[in-house]
Design a protein around this motif. Structure first.
Motif, PDB file in Angstrom:
ATOM      1  N   HIS A 138       0.824  -1.206   0.000  1.00  0.00           N
ATOM      2  CA  HIS A 138       0.000   0.000   0.000  1.00  0.00           C
ATOM      3  C   HIS A 138       0.860   1.260   0.000  1.00  0.00           C
ATOM      4  N   SER A 139       1.825   1.320   0.910  1.00  0.00           N
ATOM      5  CA  SER A 139       2.663   2.516   0.982  1.00  0.00           C
ATOM      6  C   SER A 139       3.521   2.674  -0.264  1.00  0.00           C
ATOM      7  N   VAL A 140       4.176   1.598  -0.681  1.00  0.00           N
ATOM      8  CA  VAL A 140       5.087   1.678  -1.820  1.00  0.00           C
ATOM      9  C   VAL A 140       4.346   2.088  -3.087  1.00  0.00           C
ATOM     10  N   SER A 141       3.151   1.562  -3.290  1.00  0.00           N
ATOM     11  CA  SER A 141       2.382   1.921  -4.490  1.00  0.00           C
ATOM     12  C   SER A 141       1.927   3.375  -4.444  1.00  0.00           C
ATOM     13  N   TRP A 142       1.594   3.859  -3.247  1.00  0.00           N
ATOM     14  CA  TRP A 142       1.185   5.259  -3.130  1.00  0.00           C
ATOM     15  C   TRP A 142       2.368   6.212  -3.176  1.00  0.00           C
ATOM     16  N   TRP A 143       3.575   5.698  -3.044  1.00  0.00           N
ATOM     17  CA  TRP A 143       4.758   6.532  -3.298  1.00  0.00           C
ATOM     18  C   TRP A 143       4.921   6.790  -4.782  1.00  0.00           C
ATOM     19  N   GLY A 144       4.315   5.931  -5.616  1.00  0.00           N
ATOM     20  CA  GLY A 144       4.411   6.077  -7.059  1.00  0.00           C
ATOM     21  C   GLY A 144       5.066   4.910  -7.758  1.00  0.00           C
ATOM     22  N   VAL A 145       5.420   3.857  -7.008  1.00  0.00           N
ATOM     23  CA  VAL A 145       6.072   2.686  -7.598  1.00  0.00           C
ATOM     24  C   VAL A 145       5.016   1.767  -8.207  1.00  0.00           C
ATOM     25  N   SER A 146       5.180   1.417  -9.479  1.00  0.00           N
ATOM     26  CA  SER A 146       4.230   0.536 -10.163  1.00  0.00           C
ATOM     27  C   SER A 146       4.717  -0.906 -10.221  1.00  0.00           C
ATOM     28  N   TYR A 147       6.021  -1.085 -10.419  1.00  0.00           N
ATOM     29  CA  TYR A 147       6.583  -2.427 -10.552  1.00  0.00           C
ATOM     30  C   TYR A 147       6.889  -2.974  -9.157  1.00  0.00           C
ATOM     31  N   ILE A 148       6.007  -3.820  -8.636  1.00  0.00           N
ATOM     32  CA  ILE A 148       6.176  -4.395  -7.302  1.00  0.00           C
ATOM     33  C   ILE A 148       5.944  -5.899  -7.382  1.00  0.00           C
ATOM     34  N   LYS A 149       6.945  -6.693  -7.039  1.00  0.00           N
ATOM     35  CA  LYS A 149       6.837  -8.142  -7.005  1.00  0.00           C
ATOM     36  C   LYS A 149       6.779  -8.607  -5.554  1.00  0.00           C
ATOM     37  N   VAL A 150       5.864  -9.524  -5.277  1.00  0.00           N
ATOM     38  CA  VAL A 150       5.679 -10.037  -3.919  1.00  0.00           C
ATOM     39  C   VAL A 150       6.067 -11.508  -3.871  1.00  0.00           C
ATOM     40  N   PHE A 151       6.898 -11.864  -2.891  1.00  0.00           N
ATOM     41  CA  PHE A 151       7.281 -13.257  -2.663  1.00  0.00           C
ATOM     42  C   PHE A 151       6.949 -13.591  -1.220  1.00  0.00           C
ATOM     43  N   THR A 152       6.014 -14.516  -1.020  1.00  0.00           N
ATOM     44  CA  THR A 152       5.616 -14.865   0.340  1.00  0.00           C
ATOM     45  C   THR A 152       5.634 -16.372   0.532  1.00  0.00           C
ATOM     46  N   VAL A 153       6.013 -16.800   1.712  1.00  0.00           N
ATOM     47  CA  VAL A 153       6.124 -18.224   2.044  1.00  0.00           C
ATOM     48  C   VAL A 153       5.322 -18.499   3.301  1.00  0.00           C
ATOM     49  N   ALA A 154       4.511 -19.555   3.262  1.00  0.00           N
ATOM     50  CA  ALA A 154       3.747 -19.987   4.437  1.00  0.00           C
ATOM     51  C   ALA A 154       4.301 -21.313   4.928  1.00  0.00           C
ATOM     52  N   LEU A 155       4.793 -21.321   6.139  1.00  0.00           N
ATOM     53  CA  LEU A 155       5.347 -22.538   6.737  1.00  0.00           C
ATOM     54  C   LEU A 155       4.370 -23.070   7.779  1.00  0.00           C
ATOM     55  N   MET A 156       4.076 -24.344   7.726  1.00  0.00           N
ATOM     56  CA  MET A 156       3.117 -24.931   8.653  1.00  0.00           C
ATOM     57  C   MET A 156       3.789 -25.694   9.788  1.00  0.00           C
ATOM     58  N   GLY A 157       5.083 -25.854   9.709  1.00  0.00           N
ATOM     59  CA  GLY A 157       5.773 -26.623  10.730  1.00  0.00           C
ATOM     60  C   GLY A 157       6.906 -25.851  11.359  1.00  0.00           C
ATOM     61  N   ASP A 158       8.101 -26.419  11.301  1.00  0.00           N
ATOM     62  CA  ASP A 158       9.268 -25.800  11.913  1.00  0.00           C
ATOM     63  C   ASP A 158       9.613 -24.499  11.207  1.00  0.00           C
ATOM     64  N   ILE A 159       9.821 -23.441  11.985  1.00  0.00           N
ATOM     65  CA  ILE A 159      10.116 -22.143  11.381  1.00  0.00           C
ATOM     66  C   ILE A 159      11.611 -21.811  11.449  1.00  0.00           C
ATOM     67  N   VAL A 160      12.427 -22.780  11.742  1.00  0.00           N
ATOM     68  CA  VAL A 160      13.877 -22.600  11.697  1.00  0.00           C
ATOM     69  C   VAL A 160      14.348 -23.045  10.318  1.00  0.00           C
ATOM     70  N   TRP A 161      14.956 -22.120   9.578  1.00  0.00           N
ATOM     71  CA  TRP A 161      15.311 -22.369   8.182  1.00  0.00           C
ATOM     72  C   TRP A 161      16.152 -23.629   8.012  1.00  0.00           C
ATOM     73  N   ASP A 162      17.160 -23.785   8.810  1.00  0.00           N
ATOM     74  CA  ASP A 162      18.053 -24.939   8.654  1.00  0.00           C
ATOM     75  C   ASP A 162      17.394 -26.252   9.023  1.00  0.00           C
ATOM     76  N   ASN A 163      16.260 -26.193   9.737  1.00  0.00           N
ATOM     77  CA  ASN A 163      15.563 -27.415  10.133  1.00  0.00           C
ATOM     78  C   ASN A 163      14.455 -27.815   9.165  1.00  0.00           C
ATOM     79  N   LEU A 164      14.241 -27.009   8.138  1.00  0.00           N
ATOM     80  CA  LEU A 164      13.223 -27.355   7.149  1.00  0.00           C
ATOM     81  C   LEU A 164      13.611 -28.626   6.409  1.00  0.00           C
ATOM     82  N   ALA A 165      12.612 -29.384   6.007  1.00  0.00           N
ATOM     83  CA  ALA A 165      12.876 -30.575   5.206  1.00  0.00           C
ATOM     84  C   ALA A 165      13.610 -30.159   3.931  1.00  0.00           C
ATOM     85  N   PRO A 166      14.641 -30.908   3.539  1.00  0.00           N
ATOM     86  CA  PRO A 166      15.437 -30.527   2.360  1.00  0.00           C
ATOM     87  C   PRO A 166      14.603 -30.255   1.118  1.00  0.00           C
ATOM     88  N   GLU A 167      13.557 -31.085   0.882  1.00  0.00           N
ATOM     89  CA  GLU A 167      12.745 -30.889  -0.315  1.00  0.00           C
ATOM     90  C   GLU A 167      11.931 -29.605  -0.234  1.00  0.00           C
TER      91      GLU A 167
END
Length: 239
Positions: A138-167
């Motif tokens: 919302h803020s970035v677009s109202w600053w005047g930026v049009s090109y905005i890419k969003v990358f979001t990840v939803a984790l349902m289990g362990d939230i420690v990166w190194d403990n995530l399943a390799p796959e």
């Protein structure tokens, strides 16, 4: 290419790991400047409205905001990161964005913002990643930026990166690499295109500012728009 990263937390968890993977995957040499919140912007906006009525230079936190803002204006790519806290961006990120309310289009958007590109990276435990990204978008677009890419990840289990399943970790990294590849192939010499929605918002704001400026010629916002020629035929996306 100049990249400015605004980290919504100082914690080096999953969001930090995602951001590091994105930056390391860019297939180009980049000048990267990072800010960590709340360390680099430790105070809340108190709503004094001085930035609206007197100018941003009178903000009580200008020593922090001024440094970050100048870096943003000089950057080619803006990267915002935030884990989801109660389904929204972190309080530190919100406090930072509040400080830059005067850069919204109804006030004094910087013309440099209309040619910039931005990436928003969020992650959550279950739900909230998209709404956290929306807070920033919302803020970035109202600053005047049009090109905005969003990358979001939803984790349902362990939230420690190194403990995530390799796959699971490999799948996330592949998606991040695709985004980084897409960004790295952009010709940053050429400004991003300003979308129709952004132009429409600008024109609505122009009508409002023009009306207010007629009645209040001492308006700081009106003088800013007049000085930039935006009340006439000039437009910030035309170079």
């Amino acid at each position: 290419m100049k990249i400015v990263v605004i980290n919504g937390t100082e914690k080096r968890g999953v969001t930090y790991a995602l951001k590091e993977k994105f930056l390391s995957s860019l297939s180009c040499d980049a000048d990267i400047t990072e800010f960590y919140l709340p360390k680099d912007c430790p105070n809340f906006c108190v709503g004094c409205t001085n930035c609206f009525t007197q100018g941003e230079h009178v903000c009580k936190d200008r020593e922090y905001i001024g440094v970050i803002e100048q870096a943003i204006l000089q950057a080619d790519l803006l990267v915002f990161t935030s884990p989801a806290y109660v389904m929204h961006a972190t309080g530190a990120m919100k406090a930072f964005l509040d400080h830059l309310a005067y850069r919204w289009m109804p006030h004094r958007s910087a013309k440099e913002m209309f040619g910039k590109r931005a990436v928003i990276i969020t992650q959550c435990l279950g739900a909230g990643g998209k709404t956290a990204a929306q807070d920033i978008w919302h803020s970035v677009s109202w600053w005047g930026v049009s090109y905005i890419k969003v990358f979001t990840v939803a984790l349902m289990g362990d939230i420690v990166w190194d403990n995530l399943a390799p796959e699971k970790r490999a799948k996330i990294e592949r998606k991040m690499c695709r985004l980084a590849w897409k960004i790295s192939n952009i010709n940053f010499v050429k400004p991003a295109r300003t979308c129709v929605a952004c132009k429409f918002k600008f024109m609505i704001c122009r009508l409002i500012i023009k009306s207010v400026y007629r009645k209040h010629p001492d308006s700081i916002d009106g003088r800013y728009w007049e000085r930039n020629g935006w009340l006439g035929k000039s437009r910030p996306w035309k170079r």
